[in-house]
Design a protein around this motif. Sequence first.
Motif, PDB file in Angstrom:
ATOM      1  N   LEU A 122       0.867  -1.165  -0.054  1.00  0.00           N
ATOM      2  CA  LEU A 122      -0.116   0.150  -0.031  1.00  0.00           C
ATOM      3  C   LEU A 122       0.729   1.127  -0.005  1.00  0.00           C
ATOM      4  CD1 LEU A 122      -2.625   1.422   0.346  1.00  0.00           C
ATOM      5  CD2 LEU A 122      -2.411   1.129   2.870  1.00  0.00           C
ATOM      6  N   THR A 123       1.948   1.160   0.791  1.00  0.00           N
ATOM      7  CA  THR A 123       2.715   2.371   0.879  1.00  0.00           C
ATOM      8  C   THR A 123       3.595   2.597  -0.293  1.00  0.00           C
ATOM      9  OG1 THR A 123       4.333   1.136   2.250  1.00  0.00           O
ATOM     10  CG2 THR A 123       2.923   2.566   3.289  1.00  0.00           C
ATOM     11  N   CYS A 124       4.078   1.570  -0.766  1.00  0.00           N
ATOM     12  CA  CYS A 124       4.681   1.698  -2.212  1.00  0.00           C
ATOM     13  C   CYS A 124       3.572   2.447  -3.475  1.00  0.00           C
ATOM     14  CB  CYS A 124       5.218   0.332  -2.605  1.00  0.00           C
ATOM     15  SG  CYS A 124       6.779  -0.151  -1.843  1.00  0.00           S
ATOM     16  N   ALA A 125       2.548   1.802  -3.362  1.00  0.00           N
ATOM     17  CA  ALA A 125       1.486   2.312  -4.490  1.00  0.00           C
ATOM     18  C   ALA A 125       1.432   3.732  -4.111  1.00  0.00           C
ATOM     19  CB  ALA A 125       0.303   1.496  -4.161  1.00  0.00           C
ATOM     20  N   LYS A 126       1.272   4.200  -2.896  1.00  0.00           N
ATOM     21  CA  LYS A 126       1.155   5.719  -2.712  1.00  0.00           C
ATOM     22  C   LYS A 126       2.704   6.388  -3.278  1.00  0.00           C
ATOM     23  CE  LYS A 126      -1.860   5.501   0.937  1.00  0.00           C
ATOM     24  NZ  LYS A 126      -2.117   5.428   2.796  1.00  0.00           N
ATOM     25  N   LYS A 127       3.693   5.738  -2.868  1.00  0.00           N
ATOM     26  CA  LYS A 127       5.009   6.395  -2.934  1.00  0.00           C
ATOM     27  C   LYS A 127       5.361   6.654  -4.305  1.00  0.00           C
ATOM     28  CE  LYS A 127       9.836   6.432  -1.523  1.00  0.00           C
ATOM     29  NZ  LYS A 127       9.862   7.787  -0.944  1.00  0.00           N
ATOM     30  N   TYR A 128       5.031   5.495  -5.251  1.00  0.00           N
ATOM     31  CA  TYR A 128       5.613   5.227  -6.434  1.00  0.00           C
ATOM     32  C   TYR A 128       4.316   5.384  -7.741  1.00  0.00           C
ATOM     33  CZ  TYR A 128       9.811   3.557  -4.319  1.00  0.00           C
ATOM     34  OH  TYR A 128      10.819   3.422  -3.454  1.00  0.00           O
ATOM     35  N   ILE A 510     -17.817  -1.370  -4.985  1.00  0.00           N
ATOM     36  CA  ILE A 510     -16.962  -2.348  -4.340  1.00  0.00           C
ATOM     37  C   ILE A 510     -15.424  -1.687  -4.282  1.00  0.00           C
ATOM     38  CG2 ILE A 510     -16.123  -4.464  -3.741  1.00  0.00           C
ATOM     39  CD1 ILE A 510     -18.416  -5.551  -4.964  1.00  0.00           C
ATOM     40  N   TYR A 511     -15.016  -1.733  -5.673  1.00  0.00           N
ATOM     41  CA  TYR A 511     -13.839  -1.378  -5.873  1.00  0.00           C
ATOM     42  C   TYR A 511     -13.479   0.286  -5.558  1.00  0.00           C
ATOM     43  CZ  TYR A 511     -13.094  -5.804  -8.111  1.00  0.00           C
ATOM     44  OH  TYR A 511     -12.755  -7.393  -8.422  1.00  0.00           O
ATOM     45  N   PHE A 516      -6.943   1.220  -3.510  1.00  0.00           N
ATOM     46  CA  PHE A 516      -6.442   2.546  -3.664  1.00  0.00           C
ATOM     47  C   PHE A 516      -5.774   2.620  -5.031  1.00  0.00           C
ATOM     48  CE2 PHE A 516      -2.402   4.897  -3.944  1.00  0.00           C
ATOM     49  CZ  PHE A 516      -2.747   5.886  -3.326  1.00  0.00           C
ATOM     50  N   ASP A 517      -6.271   3.761  -5.549  1.00  0.00           N
ATOM     51  CA  ASP A 517      -5.815   4.106  -6.942  1.00  0.00           C
ATOM     52  C   ASP A 517      -5.151   5.467  -6.986  1.00  0.00           C
ATOM     53  OD1 ASP A 517      -5.316   4.707  -9.673  1.00  0.00           O
ATOM     54  OD2 ASP A 517      -7.276   3.769 -10.460  1.00  0.00           O
ATOM     55  N   SER A 518      -3.720   5.431  -7.313  1.00  0.00           N
ATOM     56  CA  SER A 518      -3.129   6.779  -7.347  1.00  0.00           C
ATOM     57  C   SER A 518      -3.228   7.443  -8.573  1.00  0.00           C
ATOM     58  CB  SER A 518      -1.685   6.796  -6.985  1.00  0.00           C
ATOM     59  OG  SER A 518      -1.056   6.003  -8.498  1.00  0.00           O
TER      60      SER A 518
END
Length: 762
Positions: A122-128, A510-511, A516-518
Motif C-alpha cells: 500500500l505504501t509503495c503504491a502511494k509512493k511510486y 466495491i472497488y 487505492f488508485d493513485s
Amino acid sequence: MIKLYDTGAYLVNGTELVEDSGDAKLILRNMLGKDTLSREEAAENTIAYRILKNHNTSGNMEKLKIKFDKLTSHDITYVGIIQTARASGLEKFPIPYVLTNCHNSLCAVGGTINEDDHMFGLTCAKKYGGIYVPPHQAVIHQFAREMLAESGKMILGSDSHTRYGALGTMAMGEGGPELVKQLLCQTYDINMPGVVAIYLTGEPAKGVGPQDVALAIIGAVFAKGYVKNKVMEFVGPGVSKLSADFRIGVDVMTTETTCLSSIWQTDEEIKEFYRIHGRTSAYKELKPGKIAYYDGVVEVNLSEIRPMIAMPFHPSNTYTIDELNRNLDDILADVEKRAKVSLGGAVDFTLKDKVRDGKLYVDQGIIAGCAGGGFENICAAADILKGRSIGCDEFTLSVYPASTPIYMELARNGRLAELMETGAIVKTAFCGPCFGAGDTPANNAFSIRHSTRNFPNREGSKLQNGQIASVALMDARSIAATAANKGYLTAATDLDVEYTGPTYHFDSNIYANRVFDSHGVADPNEEIHFGPNIKDWPKMSALPENMILKVVSEIHDPVTTTDELIPSGETSSYRSNPLGLAEFTLSRKDPAYVGRAKEVQAAQKAIEAGNCPGEALPELKPVFKAIHEKYPDVDKTNVGVGSTIFAVKPGDGSAREQAASCQKVLGGWANIANEYATKRYRSNLINWGMLPFLIDEGELPFKNGDYLFLPGIREAIENKAGEFTCYVADDGLKEITLKMDELTDDEREIILKGCLINYNRK
C-alpha cells in the motif's frame, strides 16, 4: 476431438484452413481468384503479430524489444520486485502497476509478516504511483479482467497464469526481474515467437465447461511441446459459440501448455463483457487478416469434448471421466507408476483404496481462483446442486468466487444461498487452494479441483513429513455433479440439469470504495512500511574469470516444476526475505541441497574476503591440484566457486523468480539441463546471474558431488560462445562440453555483472 497439424496452415477469411502443402498456393488461388500472399506476408496477418508489432521498440520484428502497457503482481511477488527496482534506482512506476493481495491474504501464519507485506504494498503504491487491491477483494487475474484488460494491449504479470487473451489482451506471466525491467523503462527481449492457431469448431455439449476444453487441449499438446514458447491464437467459427466467461476459463489454462502467451479473436460477446464492466472504450475488434499464416494448428471440435479429468500429478495427465470410470484399475495403476517418479518413493501412494463398489470416491471438491471462481462456473454448479445435499461423510465442497463483485452478484441472485444450503462452504477471493495454502486435504485424501495445477504437494501436503494427498483437475460442473452424488466421481453430462444462465451485473462501487488508485500520481514523501521479515537482497558477485562448480543436486524426473525447486504453500510467508526463503530450496525434492550449497558458498565467501577457498572447504584442495596440472595460473584472484544442479527439464509451472533467486543467494551460479521447460524459468536464471547451461541427453558425464571447472568462462560469455569447454575434476581433468542457447546483449551483460540488480545499480 483434437487434431494437431504436422505443418503450418493458412487461415482464409477466418473460417477455412489450408494446410501448407505443395499445392497450398494453387488451392488459395482457386479460393480467392487471384495470387495470394507469401507465407511471410500472411504471417504478418495474425492477431499476435500485429499486437507484438505495435509494442515492439526495436524496429526489427525478428528481435523484439517489447514495452508493456500495464503490470500486475500479487503479494508473494511484489515485495521482491519493488525491492529489486528500488535497489536499481526506482523513482516512480512509469506505467500502471497493480498490486493485488490474493496469495498471502489470510495472514494466518508467521505472525505479522504477511500483513507487513500488504502495508509495504500500500505504501509503495502511494509512493511510486500504483494501484493497491486489498486482501479478499479479488484474485489477481480476475481484477485484471475486470479493470485492466483492453483489446490490443499487452500486460505483464509476475504470475504464470497472466492470460487475458480472451479479452483481446496479449498477457504474459514472467518472473519478477522482467517486471523490474519494465519499471526501469527497459524492454522485454525475445525472438519473434511462433504463432499456432487454435481452430475451434462446433459448440460444447450441455454440462461441458471451459476446464474440460482446456484439459483436452493440454493433454493433446503438452508432451509434444507443440506450442512451447509460442503464442496460441484462438480462431474459427467455434469461438462465437462460447461466452466470455467460458473463453476466459479456457484461456487461463493455456499456461499449462507451456505456451508464451495467448490471444483470441474478439466479437460482440467480448464487447458486451466490457460494457457490463463499464469499460466499453476498452473494446476493439480483433481478427486475423483475410489470409493469415500459422506455424501450426490445433483443431478442436468443441462438440466432441466430454467432461475431463487430469489425474495426479500434472494437468496433461488427462482422461475423459467416462474413460476413467470404465478403466479404473488400469488408470489408477498408471497413476501409482507416475507417483514413483514424481514422489521419488518418499511415501507410499495409492488411489486404489478410493474405489468403493467399483466407483471412485473423492474426499474433497474445490471450485476456486482464476480458473474456477468465475460467475458462470459457480452458477452452473449451483444449478446442479440445487435442492440436493453434499452429504455428511468425508466429502467436502468449498467455493471461492474470484472477486467480491462476483460474490455480491451471487448473493443478490440467490445462488450463494442455494450453494450454502447444500452443505458447501463459500469463501472469499483467495488463491490458496491453487498453491497449497488453503483447504489442504487430509493425508491420503483425494481432491478434485477447478483450479490450475495438480503438481505434487501443490495441495499443501509435505513429503518430508510423510504426508501425501493428491489433486485431480476437473470442471466446476462435474465437481458439482460429484458433490451431488455424495463424493462419487460423476460427469456433469450424466445429470439432467436445467442451466438457468443468469445475467451478470457488475458493481464497481466495491472497488471504488476500497481499492487505492493513485491514478499514476506518485508521492515521494510517503514512507514505506517495512516489517521485520522484509529484507534487502544480499550482495552478489560478478561472473569470475574462471569458475569451479560443485554439483549439489541431480534430478532425473522427466520434468521438474518450480514448486519442486522452491515449494509453495506456507513458505510463501518468507517471500519477502531472500535468505529466509532460501532455506526451503528443493526441500521437498532434495532436502540435503541447502546444506550442500552452503558448504560450497563458504568457499566463495572466503575468496571475497581475500582468503584461500581450500581452507573454508578442504575438499577443494585436490580439485585445485588437478586444475593446476593444466591451468597453473588459476588461483583465488581469478576464480569463483559456486554450486549447480542438474535437472532433465526444469522450470515447468509457476513464474516465481524465487525458483532461481533462492539458488543464487545460496551460492548457485548455474543450472545444467537437457532443456528448460519454459522461457520464463530460463529468464529467471539469467536475471539472477546464473548460467543456463545445456547438455546433450544421455548418460551424464558427472554425478552429484562432482566438481566442474570452466576455464575462461567470463571471456567465453563476452565472446558470445555457444559451447563451453568444461572439465570434471575427479582424479584429473576429464573434458566435457556444455552448451547454451542464444543470449541477448543485455542478458549477457546481466550475467557478467552477476545479476539484474548489479546491471542496473547506479
